[in-house]
Motif scaffolding. Structure first.
Motif, PDB file in Angstrom:
ATOM      1  N   ASP A  88       0.961  -1.249  -0.085  1.00 18.57           N
ATOM      2  CA  ASP A  88       0.214  -0.031   0.074  1.00 18.57           C
ATOM      3  C   ASP A  88       0.918   1.226  -0.086  1.00 18.57           C
ATOM      4  OD1 ASP A  88      -2.353  -1.481  -0.066  1.00 18.57           O
ATOM      5  OD2 ASP A  88      -2.679  -1.286   2.090  1.00 18.57           O
ATOM      6  N   ILE A  89       2.122   1.270   0.763  1.00 17.83           N
ATOM      7  CA  ILE A  89       2.941   2.294   0.699  1.00 17.83           C
ATOM      8  C   ILE A  89       3.440   2.534  -0.689  1.00 17.83           C
ATOM      9  CG2 ILE A  89       5.286   3.272   1.626  1.00 17.83           C
ATOM     10  CD1 ILE A  89       4.334   1.782   4.231  1.00 17.83           C
ATOM     11  N   VAL A  90       3.762   1.600  -1.382  1.00 19.45           N
ATOM     12  CA  VAL A  90       4.361   1.787  -2.691  1.00 19.45           C
ATOM     13  C   VAL A  90       3.232   2.167  -3.725  1.00 19.45           C
ATOM     14  CG1 VAL A  90       5.436   0.514  -4.713  1.00 19.45           C
ATOM     15  CG2 VAL A  90       6.117   0.061  -2.482  1.00 19.45           C
ATOM     16  N   ARG A  91       2.106   1.664  -3.527  1.00 10.49           N
ATOM     17  CA  ARG A  91       1.112   1.698  -4.593  1.00 10.49           C
ATOM     18  C   ARG A  91       0.453   3.156  -4.195  1.00 10.49           C
ATOM     19  NH1 ARG A  91      -4.491   0.709  -4.117  1.00 10.49           N
ATOM     20  NH2 ARG A  91      -4.027  -0.604  -2.193  1.00 10.49           N
ATOM     21  N   LYS A  92       0.078   3.739  -3.089  1.00  5.58           N
ATOM     22  CA  LYS A  92      -0.677   4.712  -2.771  1.00  5.58           C
ATOM     23  C   LYS A  92       0.263   5.999  -2.450  1.00  5.58           C
ATOM     24  CE  LYS A  92      -4.374   2.521  -0.486  1.00  5.58           C
ATOM     25  NZ  LYS A  92      -5.490   2.201   0.705  1.00  5.58           N
ATOM     26  N   HIS A  93       1.300   5.785  -1.945  1.00  2.00           N
ATOM     27  CA  HIS A  93       2.283   6.991  -1.748  1.00  2.00           C
ATOM     28  C   HIS A  93       3.562   7.128  -2.693  1.00  2.00           C
ATOM     29  CE1 HIS A  93      -0.280   7.893   1.907  1.00  2.00           C
ATOM     30  NE2 HIS A  93      -0.127   6.730   1.832  1.00  2.00           N
ATOM     31  N   ALA A  94       4.396   5.983  -2.695  1.00  2.00           N
ATOM     32  CA  ALA A  94       5.455   6.277  -3.484  1.00  2.00           C
ATOM     33  C   ALA A  94       5.266   6.465  -4.943  1.00  2.00           C
ATOM     34  CB  ALA A  94       6.529   4.909  -3.282  1.00  2.00           C
ATOM     35  N   LEU A  95       4.519   5.453  -5.595  1.00  2.73           N
ATOM     36  CA  LEU A  95       4.298   5.405  -7.129  1.00  2.73           C
ATOM     37  C   LEU A  95       3.597   6.803  -7.735  1.00  2.73           C
ATOM     38  CD1 LEU A  95       4.619   4.068  -9.733  1.00  2.73           C
ATOM     39  CD2 LEU A  95       2.295   3.091  -9.238  1.00  2.73           C
ATOM     40  N   PRO A  96       2.667   7.357  -7.129  1.00  6.94           N
ATOM     41  CA  PRO A  96       2.213   8.533  -7.392  1.00  6.94           C
ATOM     42  C   PRO A  96       3.259   9.819  -7.552  1.00  6.94           C
ATOM     43  CG  PRO A  96       0.579   7.537  -5.844  1.00  6.94           C
ATOM     44  CD  PRO A  96       1.727   6.872  -5.755  1.00  6.94           C
ATOM     45  N   ASN A  97       4.212   9.886  -6.501  1.00  5.30           N
ATOM     46  CA  ASN A  97       5.229  10.862  -6.296  1.00  5.30           C
ATOM     47  C   ASN A  97       6.567  10.562  -7.230  1.00  5.30           C
ATOM     48  OD1 ASN A  97       4.180  12.879  -4.010  1.00  5.30           O
ATOM     49  ND2 ASN A  97       3.701  10.718  -3.201  1.00  5.30           N
ATOM     50  N   ALA A  98       6.482   9.263  -7.777  1.00 10.97           N
ATOM     51  CA  ALA A  98       7.512   9.095  -8.717  1.00 10.97           C
ATOM     52  C   ALA A  98       7.044   9.074 -10.079  1.00 10.97           C
ATOM     53  CB  ALA A  98       8.157   7.716  -8.328  1.00 10.97           C
ATOM     54  N   ILE A  99       5.872   9.282 -10.229  1.00 11.10           N
ATOM     55  CA  ILE A  99       5.256   9.190 -11.645  1.00 11.10           C
ATOM     56  C   ILE A  99       6.054   9.982 -12.734  1.00 11.10           C
ATOM     57  CG2 ILE A  99       3.629  10.859 -11.569  1.00 11.10           C
ATOM     58  CD1 ILE A  99       3.105   7.217 -13.118  1.00 11.10           C
ATOM     59  N   ALA A 100       6.489  11.351 -12.472  1.00 15.02           N
ATOM     60  CA  ALA A 100       7.167  12.234 -13.393  1.00 15.02           C
ATOM     61  C   ALA A 100       8.221  11.314 -14.089  1.00 15.02           C
ATOM     62  CB  ALA A 100       7.510  13.515 -12.567  1.00 15.02           C
TER      63      ALA A 100
ATOM     64  N   VAL B 228       6.414  15.617 -25.634  1.00 16.93           N
ATOM     65  CA  VAL B 228       5.246  15.020 -24.665  1.00 16.93           C
ATOM     66  C   VAL B 228       5.867  14.627 -23.278  1.00 16.93           C
ATOM     67  CG1 VAL B 228       3.598  12.821 -24.699  1.00 16.93           C
ATOM     68  CG2 VAL B 228       3.899  14.357 -26.560  1.00 16.93           C
ATOM     69  N   ALA B 229       7.096  14.083 -23.267  1.00 19.91           N
ATOM     70  CA  ALA B 229       7.728  13.540 -22.044  1.00 19.91           C
ATOM     71  C   ALA B 229       8.033  14.806 -21.145  1.00 19.91           C
ATOM     72  CB  ALA B 229       9.061  12.792 -22.508  1.00 19.91           C
ATOM     73  N   ASP B 230       8.361  16.017 -21.943  1.00 21.00           N
ATOM     74  CA  ASP B 230       8.646  17.133 -21.095  1.00 21.00           C
ATOM     75  C   ASP B 230       7.209  17.881 -20.405  1.00 21.00           C
ATOM     76  OD1 ASP B 230      11.349  17.028 -21.396  1.00 21.00           O
ATOM     77  OD2 ASP B 230      11.554  18.335 -23.192  1.00 21.00           O
ATOM     78  N   VAL B 231       6.297  17.887 -21.208  1.00 22.05           N
ATOM     79  CA  VAL B 231       4.901  18.362 -20.873  1.00 22.05           C
ATOM     80  C   VAL B 231       4.393  17.535 -19.728  1.00 22.05           C
ATOM     81  CG1 VAL B 231       2.713  19.055 -21.606  1.00 22.05           C
ATOM     82  CG2 VAL B 231       4.530  19.418 -23.118  1.00 22.05           C
ATOM     83  N   ALA B 232       4.377  16.203 -19.862  1.00 26.71           N
ATOM     84  CA  ALA B 232       3.906  15.494 -18.971  1.00 26.71           C
ATOM     85  C   ALA B 232       4.641  15.444 -17.687  1.00 26.71           C
ATOM     86  CB  ALA B 232       4.009  13.898 -19.364  1.00 26.71           C
ATOM     87  N   ALA B 233       6.001  15.676 -17.706  1.00 25.18           N
ATOM     88  CA  ALA B 233       6.731  15.846 -16.564  1.00 25.18           C
ATOM     89  C   ALA B 233       6.325  17.372 -15.737  1.00 25.18           C
ATOM     90  CB  ALA B 233       8.300  15.777 -16.591  1.00 25.18           C
ATOM     91  N   ILE B 234       6.066  18.245 -16.622  1.00 23.78           N
ATOM     92  CA  ILE B 234       5.818  19.527 -16.171  1.00 23.78           C
ATOM     93  C   ILE B 234       4.242  19.582 -15.312  1.00 23.78           C
ATOM     94  CG2 ILE B 234       4.832  21.905 -16.826  1.00 23.78           C
ATOM     95  CD1 ILE B 234       7.217  21.748 -18.921  1.00 23.78           C
ATOM     96  N   LEU B 235       3.319  18.795 -16.199  1.00 20.63           N
ATOM     97  CA  LEU B 235       2.110  18.742 -15.301  1.00 20.63           C
ATOM     98  C   LEU B 235       2.002  17.831 -14.287  1.00 20.63           C
ATOM     99  CD1 LEU B 235      -0.071  18.437 -18.683  1.00 20.63           C
ATOM    100  CD2 LEU B 235       0.334  20.557 -17.485  1.00 20.63           C
ATOM    101  N   ALA B 236       2.981  16.686 -14.002  1.00 17.92           N
ATOM    102  CA  ALA B 236       2.956  16.003 -12.932  1.00 17.92           C
ATOM    103  C   ALA B 236       3.673  16.572 -11.780  1.00 17.92           C
ATOM    104  CB  ALA B 236       3.548  14.645 -13.240  1.00 17.92           C
ATOM    105  N   ASN B 237       4.028  17.736 -11.887  1.00 16.91           N
ATOM    106  CA  ASN B 237       4.953  18.385 -11.034  1.00 16.91           C
ATOM    107  C   ASN B 237       3.958  19.177  -9.985  1.00 16.91           C
ATOM    108  OD1 ASN B 237       6.566  19.890  -9.223  1.00 16.91           O
ATOM    109  ND2 ASN B 237       8.191  20.376 -10.578  1.00 16.91           N
ATOM    110  N   PRO B 238       3.510  18.993  -8.960  1.00 17.98           N
ATOM    111  CA  PRO B 238       2.353  19.755  -8.126  1.00 17.98           C
ATOM    112  C   PRO B 238       3.095  20.989  -7.724  1.00 17.98           C
ATOM    113  CG  PRO B 238       3.696  18.076  -6.630  1.00 17.98           C
ATOM    114  CD  PRO B 238       4.049  17.675  -8.129  1.00 17.98           C
ATOM    115  N   ARG B 239       4.186  21.279  -7.874  1.00 13.73           N
ATOM    116  CA  ARG B 239       4.829  22.573  -7.507  1.00 13.73           C
ATOM    117  C   ARG B 239       4.403  23.537  -8.443  1.00 13.73           C
ATOM    118  NH1 ARG B 239      10.860  20.966  -5.345  1.00 13.73           N
ATOM    119  NH2 ARG B 239      10.304  19.523  -7.422  1.00 13.73           N
TER     120      ARG B 239
END
Length: 321
Positions: free
Chosen positions: A231-243, A305-316
């Motif tokens: 659950d830690i990997v699926r709910k917390h680590a993966l969403p924050n490592a998605i970029a 596309v990769a750059d734009v996805a990384a930008i959109l995945a950055n919450p900051r």
């Protein structure tokens, strides 16, 4: 609509940089084909051609014009959807190229359908059982897959599955009107070779990105709450490592489209790579230029596309203070 002004500005910058880079690549492609040794007219007419015939053909092809005029004429044709005319067949390149492009995209699509989910799943399993036998086995497989060149993997697949077991054809012949199931059967071996080529890189980057996030303070908080490792990997680590994962996936998708030349030649697959090699041998410069520019456009486009996805995945960036 993009969320806010900083994101829109960064996306616009990436797109503008991509367009400028594609323009620069077009100059390099045109210049590189012009300095190739040999005479195009001589290659078309053969060694027995008379000087008058060679001179007439050079005039017809515009080879006597300055290089910059030929470049702008070629670029103008590209911008209007005209890729030129093949010197060897006298056919429109667009008409002969599109079926080949579709074949390459078909092969790359099915390789991606298998490799992307498999890479993410293997990366998650490697993190879940870190430093255990499963993690070591996955890492060993990734290292072996990365170490073997793609042409060697292709020949191994042909030897075992086409020659010895005779499960699949060694020559991937596809054509218009071929039934869908037969088309899938024809691409099993080249698609498998491509999966092996890109799988290891995506899996290792997924593992590294998630392990980097696992060292964060909020992961320790989740552990203290009693959440399971999965659950830690699926709910917390993966969403924050998605970029970074999105970045490496998209870049490998670009490789699937652009880097298929060797695989297509090995399996005699009628795609863009085989088309390019055939016309390089014939010194058909307009075809080489068109295929090179399409490959460059696909690679640059997917990088954007990769750059734009990384930008959109950055919450900051999506939620600036």
């Amino acid at each position: 609509m993009l969320p806010n002004s900083p994101v829109r500005r960064l996306v616009a910058q990436r797109v503008a940089q991509g367009i400028l880079l594609l323009f620069a690549v077009s100059v390099l492609i045109f210049g590189g084909t012009q300095i190739l040794p040999g005479d195009v007219a001589q290659s078309i007419l053969g060694q027995s051609a008379t000087p008058e015939a060679l001179a007439n053909l050079r005039q017809e092809l515009g080879l006597n014009d300055p290089a910059y005029l030929r470049y702008f004429h070629w670029l103008g044709g590209i911008l209007t959807g005209h890729l030129g005319t093949a010197l060897t067949t006298r056919q429109e390149i667009t008409a002969t190229l599109m079926p080949r492009l579709w074949n390459t995209l078909f092969l790359a699509f099915w390789a991606a359908v298998v490799s992307v989910p498999l890479a993410i799943i293997l990366g998650l399993l490697a993190v879940r059982y870190r430093n255990g036998p499963l993690d070591k086995a996955i890492s060993g497989f990734a290292l072996a897959s990365t170490s073997l060149p793609e042409f060697f993997l292709g020949y191994l697949l042909i030897l075992f599955f086409a020659v010895k077991l005779q499960w699949f054809p060694s020559i991937s012949t596809v054509y218009h009107g071929l039934p869908f199931v037969e088309r899938l059967k024809a691409i099993v071996l080249p698609a498998t070779a491509l999966v092996f080529v890109v799988l290891a890189h995506m899996m290792r980057m997924t593992r590294a990105a998630i392990l980097n996030v696992m060292q964060s303070a909020y992961i320790e908080t989740a552990e203290l709450k009693g959440l399971s490792a999965l659950d830690i990997v699926r709910k917390h680590a993966l969403p924050n490592a998605i970029a970074p994962i999105i970045n490496v996936v998209v870049l490998n998708l670009a490789y699937l489209v652009v880097g298929v030349v060797v695989i297509e030649v090995i399996f005699v697959y009628p795609g863009m790579g085989q088309y390019l090699v055939d016309h390089v041998v014939k010194r058909d410069v307009p075809v080489v230029q068109a295929v090179g520019l399409i490959f460059a456009a696909v690679y640059i486009g997917l990088n954007i596309v990769a750059d734009v996805a990384a930008i959109l995945a950055n919450p900051r960036l999506r939620h600036p203070k």
